[in-house]
Design a protein around this motif. Structure first.
Motif, PDB file in Angstrom:
ATOM      1  N   GLY A  40       2.023  -0.868  -4.467  1.00 33.77           N
ATOM      2  CA  GLY A  40       1.494   0.241  -3.686  1.00 33.77           C
ATOM      3  C   GLY A  40       2.218   1.551  -3.909  1.00 33.77           C
ATOM      4  N   SER A  41       3.029   1.632  -4.955  1.00 33.87           N
ATOM      5  CA  SER A  41       3.822   2.852  -5.202  1.00 33.87           C
ATOM      6  C   SER A  41       3.117   3.833  -6.120  1.00 33.87           C
ATOM      7  CB  SER A  41       5.184   2.481  -5.796  1.00 33.87           C
ATOM      8  OG  SER A  41       5.017   1.795  -7.026  1.00 33.87           O
ATOM      9  N   GLY A  42       1.952   3.458  -6.671  1.00 34.56           N
ATOM     10  CA  GLY A  42       1.235   4.362  -7.563  1.00 34.56           C
ATOM     11  C   GLY A  42       1.375   4.021  -9.034  1.00 34.56           C
ATOM     12  N   LYS A  43       1.648   2.741  -9.328  1.00 37.56           N
ATOM     13  CA  LYS A  43       1.845   2.326 -10.727  1.00 37.56           C
ATOM     14  C   LYS A  43       0.589   2.520 -11.569  1.00 37.56           C
ATOM     15  CE  LYS A  43       3.235  -1.914 -10.035  1.00 37.56           C
ATOM     16  NZ  LYS A  43       3.250  -1.988  -8.563  1.00 37.56           N
ATOM     17  N   THR A  44      -0.592   2.286 -10.979  1.00 34.85           N
ATOM     18  CA  THR A  44      -1.830   2.338 -11.770  1.00 34.85           C
ATOM     19  C   THR A  44      -2.011   3.689 -12.450  1.00 34.85           C
ATOM     20  OG1 THR A  44      -2.855   0.740 -10.267  1.00 34.85           O
ATOM     21  CG2 THR A  44      -4.321   1.979 -11.726  1.00 34.85           C
ATOM     22  N   LEU A  45      -1.877   4.770 -11.696  1.00 35.04           N
ATOM     23  CA  LEU A  45      -2.029   6.093 -12.297  1.00 35.04           C
ATOM     24  C   LEU A  45      -0.860   6.439 -13.210  1.00 35.04           C
ATOM     25  CD1 LEU A  45      -3.546   8.327  -9.473  1.00 35.04           C
ATOM     26  CD2 LEU A  45      -4.663   7.455 -11.529  1.00 35.04           C
ATOM     27  N   GLY A 105       9.865   1.141   2.471  1.00 39.50           N
ATOM     28  CA  GLY A 105      10.585   1.220   3.740  1.00 39.50           C
ATOM     29  C   GLY A 105       9.673   1.326   4.942  1.00 39.50           C
ATOM     30  N   SER A 106       8.370   1.541   4.715  1.00 43.62           N
ATOM     31  CA  SER A 106       7.424   1.686   5.827  1.00 43.62           C
ATOM     32  C   SER A 106       6.937   0.339   6.360  1.00 43.62           C
ATOM     33  CB  SER A 106       6.214   2.512   5.378  1.00 43.62           C
ATOM     34  OG  SER A 106       5.570   1.894   4.267  1.00 43.62           O
ATOM     35  N   ILE A 107       7.422  -0.764   5.781  1.00 46.16           N
ATOM     36  CA  ILE A 107       6.986  -2.099   6.219  1.00 46.16           C
ATOM     37  C   ILE A 107       7.995  -2.674   7.213  1.00 46.16           C
ATOM     38  CG2 ILE A 107       6.471  -4.468   5.489  1.00 46.16           C
ATOM     39  CD1 ILE A 107       5.623  -3.421   2.808  1.00 46.16           C
ATOM     40  N   ARG A 161       2.071   4.182   3.787  1.00 44.56           N
ATOM     41  CA  ARG A 161       1.488   3.808   5.080  1.00 44.56           C
ATOM     42  C   ARG A 161       2.356   2.741   5.746  1.00 44.56           C
ATOM     43  NH1 ARG A 161      -2.864   4.131   1.513  1.00 44.56           N
ATOM     44  NH2 ARG A 161      -4.455   5.672   2.047  1.00 44.56           N
ATOM     45  N   GLU A 162       2.237   2.646   7.072  1.00 45.57           N
ATOM     46  CA  GLU A 162       2.990   1.632   7.807  1.00 45.57           C
ATOM     47  C   GLU A 162       2.288   0.287   7.697  1.00 45.57           C
ATOM     48  OE1 GLU A 162       3.701   2.771  11.817  1.00 45.57           O
ATOM     49  OE2 GLU A 162       5.189   4.287  11.273  1.00 45.57           O
ATOM     50  N   GLY A 163       3.076  -0.784   7.746  1.00 49.96           N
ATOM     51  CA  GLY A 163       2.516  -2.131   7.689  1.00 49.96           C
ATOM     52  C   GLY A 163       3.464  -3.121   8.351  1.00 49.96           C
ATOM     53  N   THR A 164       2.942  -4.300   8.647  1.00 47.77           N
ATOM     54  CA  THR A 164       3.727  -5.346   9.301  1.00 47.77           C
ATOM     55  C   THR A 164       3.561  -6.661   8.555  1.00 47.77           C
ATOM     56  OG1 THR A 164       3.408  -4.279  11.462  1.00 47.77           O
ATOM     57  CG2 THR A 164       4.130  -6.579  11.475  1.00 47.77           C
TER      58      THR A 164
END
Length: 471
Positions: free
Chosen positions: A50-55, A214-216, A337-340
């Motif tokens: 989710g860090s933007g590797k695809t682009l 860090g948002s998890i 984004r935040e996640g749990t």
């Protein structure tokens, strides 16, 4: 901003489309990888999901394609159909306006249609190892003009035993090709393979100390295996996520859980690794648009799935290796984004939680379900200690209240009951005796005494004086 994208070497037309899509500035992995890839160097990139590797690899690939040449110039390989199709959508979104033709070559789709697509001379192909190898053997896939090969989620392809197919594809590409590995984890065996297949690779790790966003928030709940369904159900009621993934180690319980969750009123579906492409695609689309709230899946089936708004990941048990936990947890908390993430852990496996924390350098807080909420056990203990003082029985609280003197209280202090009793008594003493004589009168007095037994002492004395005066 657009200027920042162009400072990495991204052409202005692509930078403008990125800005229109709301991508105002590059992510750290993009800022690190794009300039290196534009130089044509081999790269080995590790960055959390989710860090933007695809682009980070698509933008250099799209920019290096010469659209006036009718040949396949770039190939992206992914371990699963879903991840491959997500890459296709991004490539078409940004490459289509640039004149780049994109073709998917994934398992589970029609081979004949893919062959027809190859006849249209695409510039970029995105495929899974098995289907690419199949098309090579059929001599329908020509890679002699391919100058860039990207392996997304590289470690998973090697873990799935696709090494033979990968090497067959790489052998079909010209020797001066550029090779790039991208993944959230790069185990030693993957790094060793990169050393063997690449030429002096540049290693990129934007945040080596952080393997997860860090948002998890990471939690663990004690739950015996036989009680995990009930615990998961209570967890879903407590957190009320708009979307959630529940991870299983094996597929044998997925159908049973799906049926039970539906019976309990949850909009639940399942994602199997061996399901056909249409079924898998429909399941993910229903989760994205809100028709499903919960999807039950395995590690392989969910690899690389991008659901930007996913709020909750539930892991049944603690994965035995850190890489599996990273890929499970990485389905949420994407792009800041935040996640749990909540792991339901059998008490016998609880020591694994500590090992996982030490290995990943993250904090996994112990939680329990209490009063319809997911809370820290220490909060419940504090509540239990404070409850007796705050919750004494009503009778005991009444004993602790100061009593007003009767003279000060008056009829108002005695309350409505005493006033009503006085009124009944006055009515009784003013009523003439019935013809029944003294027997009836004494019975009436005894009844009044019984009814007025709880009256205040001063009121009883007043009644007695009134009774004496009427005799």
């Amino acid at each position: 901003m657009e200027k920042e994208w162009t400072s990495l070497g991204v052409r202005p037309s692509l930078a403008g489309r990125l800005k229109e899509a709301g991508l105002t500035e590059p992510a750290p992995v993009q800022a690190a990888a794009i300039p290196v890839m534009l130089e044509g160097l081999d790269v080995c990139v590790r960055s959390h999901t989710g860090s933007g590797k695809t682009l980070a690899y698509l933008l250099p690939a799209l920019q290096r394609i010469e659209t006036d040449k009718p040949e396949l110039q770039a190939l992206v390989m992914a371990p699963t159909q879903e991840l491959a199709m997500q890459i296709v959508r991004e490539a078409e979104r940004f490459g289509g306006p640039e004149g780049v033709r994109v073709q998917q070559l994934i398992g589970g789709a029609s081979v004949s249609r893919q062959i027809d697509g190859l006849k249209r001379k695409p510039h970029l192909a995105v495929g899974t190892p098995g289907r690419l190898h199949e098309l090579l053997k059929m001599r329908k896939l020509k890679l002699h003009g391919t100058k860039l090969v990207v392996l997304d989620e590289a470690d998973q392809m090697f873990a799935l035993g696709s090494t033979k197919e990968l090497e067959a594809v790489l052998d079909a590409v010209s020797g001066d090709r550029q090779l790039a590995f991208f993944s959230a984890t790069l185990p030693p065996e993957t790094s060793a393979l990169a050393e063997r297949l690449m030429r002096e690779p540049v290693r990129i790790d934007p945040a080596p100390e952080s393997r997860l966003p860090g948002s998890i928030r990471h939690y663990a709940v004690r739950a015996e295996r036989r009680a995990q369904f009930d615990t998961a159900k209570r967890l879903l009621h407590a957190l009320r996520p708009s979307s959630a993934l529940i991870f299983f180690d094996q597929t044998d319980q997925i159908a049973h859980w799906e049926a039970r969750l539906r019976y309990e009123g949850f909009a639940a579906g399942a994602l199997y690794g061996d399901a056909d492409k249409l079924t898998r695609s429909q399941t993910l689309d229903r989760l994205r648009d809100g028709r499903l709230r919960i999807v039950l899946t395995t590690d392989v089936a969910a690899r690389g799935i991008d659901i930007p708004e996913l709020e909750l990941v539930v892991s049944l048990g603690v994965p035995t290796d850190a890489e599996r936990y990273i890929h499970r947890a990485g389905r949420t908390g994407r792009m800041g984004r935040e996640g749990t993430v909540v792991s339901l852990v059998d008490p016998r496996d609880w020591p694994r939680v500590g090992k996982l924390m030490r290995k990943l350098g993250i904090a996994i807080g112990e939680r329990e379900l209490y009063g319809g909420q997911l809370i820290d056990p220490s909060e419940r203990k504090r509540d239990a200690h404070s409850r007796p003082a705050a919750g004494k029985p009503a009778a005991r609280r009444a004993e602790m209240q100061p009593v007003k003197p009767a003279e000060e209280a008056g009829e108002k202090g005695a309350g409505a009951e005493a006033a009503n009793a006085a009124a009944r008594h006055r009515a009784a003493v003013s009523r003439p005796e019935s013809r029944a004589g003294k027997g009836n009168s004494s019975r009436r007095e005894r009844e009044l005494d019984r009814k007025n037994k709880g009256a205040p002492r001063w009121l009883k004395a007043k009644w007695e004086s009134e009774r004496q005066s009427t005799k």
